[in-house]
Write a protein that holds these residues in place. Structure first.
Motif, short mmCIF file in Angstrom:
data_model
loop_
_atom_site.label_atom_id
_atom_site.label_comp_id
_atom_site.label_asym_id
_atom_site.label_seq_id
_atom_site.Cartn_x
_atom_site.Cartn_y
_atom_site.Cartn_z
N LYS A 188 0.84 -1.19 0.00
CA LYS A 188 0.00 0.00 0.00
C LYS A 188 0.88 1.24 0.00
N THR A 189 0.61 2.14 -0.93
CA THR A 189 1.39 3.37 -1.03
C THR A 189 0.84 4.45 -0.11
N ILE A 190 1.72 5.07 0.63
CA ILE A 190 1.34 6.16 1.52
C ILE A 190 1.39 7.47 0.73
N LYS A 191 0.41 8.32 0.96
CA LYS A 191 0.42 9.63 0.30
C LYS A 191 1.63 10.43 0.76
N PRO A 192 2.15 11.30 -0.12
CA PRO A 192 3.25 12.16 0.33
C PRO A 192 2.77 13.06 1.47
N CYS A 193 3.64 13.28 2.43
CA CYS A 193 3.28 14.07 3.60
C CYS A 193 3.08 15.55 3.24
N ILE A 214 4.42 4.04 -7.04
CA ILE A 214 3.44 4.80 -7.82
C ILE A 214 3.08 3.98 -9.06
N TYR A 215 1.81 3.64 -9.20
CA TYR A 215 1.48 2.78 -10.34
C TYR A 215 0.07 2.97 -10.90
N ASP A 216 -0.73 3.90 -10.35
CA ASP A 216 -2.05 4.07 -10.96
C ASP A 216 -2.49 5.53 -11.00
N ILE A 217 -3.55 5.76 -11.74
CA ILE A 217 -4.07 7.11 -12.00
C ILE A 217 -4.44 7.82 -10.71
N LYS A 218 -5.13 7.12 -9.81
CA LYS A 218 -5.61 7.73 -8.57
C LYS A 218 -4.46 8.26 -7.73
N GLU A 222 -3.85 12.28 -6.84
CA GLU A 222 -3.82 12.71 -5.44
C GLU A 222 -2.52 13.42 -5.11
N SER A 223 -1.40 12.90 -5.63
CA SER A 223 -0.10 13.51 -5.37
C SER A 223 0.00 14.90 -5.98
N LYS A 264 -1.43 11.25 -18.89
CA LYS A 264 -2.67 12.02 -18.93
C LYS A 264 -3.16 12.35 -17.53
N SER A 265 -2.90 11.45 -16.58
CA SER A 265 -3.37 11.66 -15.21
C SER A 265 -2.61 12.76 -14.48
N THR A 266 -1.50 13.25 -15.05
CA THR A 266 -0.76 14.36 -14.42
C THR A 266 -1.36 15.71 -14.77
N LYS A 267 -2.30 15.73 -15.70
CA LYS A 267 -2.90 17.00 -16.10
C LYS A 267 -3.82 17.50 -14.99
N ILE A 268 -3.49 18.65 -14.47
CA ILE A 268 -4.16 19.17 -13.27
C ILE A 268 -5.65 19.38 -13.48
N LEU A 269 -6.04 19.81 -14.66
CA LEU A 269 -7.45 20.09 -14.93
C LEU A 269 -8.20 18.88 -15.44
N CYS A 270 -7.50 17.75 -15.59
CA CYS A 270 -8.13 16.54 -16.15
C CYS A 270 -9.10 15.91 -15.16
#
Length: 270
Positions: A188-193, A214-218, A222-223, A264-270
């Motif tokens: 399980k990946t922890i969110k960056p602090c 890091i391996y998925d869109i969600k 979130e990051s 594509k998931s890095t696009k802030i407005l996406c």
């Protein structure tokens, strides 16, 4: 270093985060490795993080360990890695290229010789996994001399002293670990602090890049929302190579599809 600066300026204007794939040079062989790197760039990678094969990659999980073994079995050494890097840089003069590797590889080549060669190949950054910032003086000296950004890792439990020190010396970007332990996609990946992100942003303008698990869109979305400037993905890409080792066409098609989705998931407005 200028390539990173230009890249992050462009991404900021486009309201995008930075997507950096990681693979081991020469995995599973030199010819296919070159095609994989080409495919990642053409599919939307903003920069590259590339590893030299190593027999004891202690910070890596099983997937990346297997990639190292495959490359070593095909007699991939640092000379062949440099030859491949030269080929990549000649074809792609503008993309930032970072190396992620272990100190013993550099010592084997000779520290000065290694940095000099990286300078000749226009390598933009070097991250030495097993050298903490407290022991990096000699590496920092050579990185300055040869105009290569020395990348430092910030663990999720970093104290104020470490954050301040990294902020003072960081160039290119700062590598924020998602969690402690090794690389991989099974944990399980922890969110960056958020606190660490805010502290860095108060001390430096150096971009923050998240890696490890890091391996998925969600996760990526979130990051980016928390203020991370981009992500590095390795195991999820290398797993495609492992699972389709006897079919190079499938490897390239699946990597192409994955990179497009993750970028594509890095696009802030996406």
């Amino acid at each position: 270093m200028n390539r990173y600066y230009k890249l992050f300026q462009q991404l900021k204007k486009r309201e995008e985060g930075c997507f950096i794939p990681f693979v081991i040079l020469g995995d599973p062989n030199i010819e296919l490795s070159y095609k994989i790197i080409n495919t990642m760039i053409y599919s939307g990678a903003d920069a590259l993080e590339l590893g030299f094969p190593f027999s004891d990659p202690m910070a890596d999980g099983k997937i990346i360990q297997s990639a190292n073994i495959r490359a070593l079995k095909n007699n991939i050494n640092y000379i062949k890695c440099f030859e491949l890097l030269q080929k990549i840089r000649k074809k792609f003069p503008n993309i930032p290229i970072g190396l992620l590797l272990y100190a013993n590889i550099i010592f084997n080549i000779g520290v000065k010789n290694f940095y000099k060669k990286c300078h000749e190949l226009n390598i933009d950054s070097i991250l030495i996994v097993d050298v903490p910032i407290e022991e990096s003086v000699s590496f920092l000296y050579l990185s300055k001399k040869y105009q290569i950004a020395q990348i430092f890792i910030c663990p999720p439990n970093a104290d104020d002293a470490l954050i301040t020190k990294i902020s003072l010396y960081a160039e290119g970007y700062i590598y924020i670990l998602s969690r402690t332990g090794v690389t991989g996609i099974t944990q399980k990946t922890i969110k960056p602090c958020e606190t660490i992100i805010k502290k860095f942003n108060n001390l430096t303008k150096t971009p923050l890049i998240q890696g490890f698990g890091i391996y998925d869109i969600k996760q990526i979305k979130e990051s980016i929302k928390l203020g991370i400037n981009g992500v590095i993905c390795g195991s999820i890409i290398i797993q495609i190579i492992e699972k389709n080792i006897h079919n190079s066409k499938i490897i390239l098609l699946k990597i192409q599809k994955l990179i497009k989705i993750l970028k594509k998931s890095t696009k802030i407005l996406c």
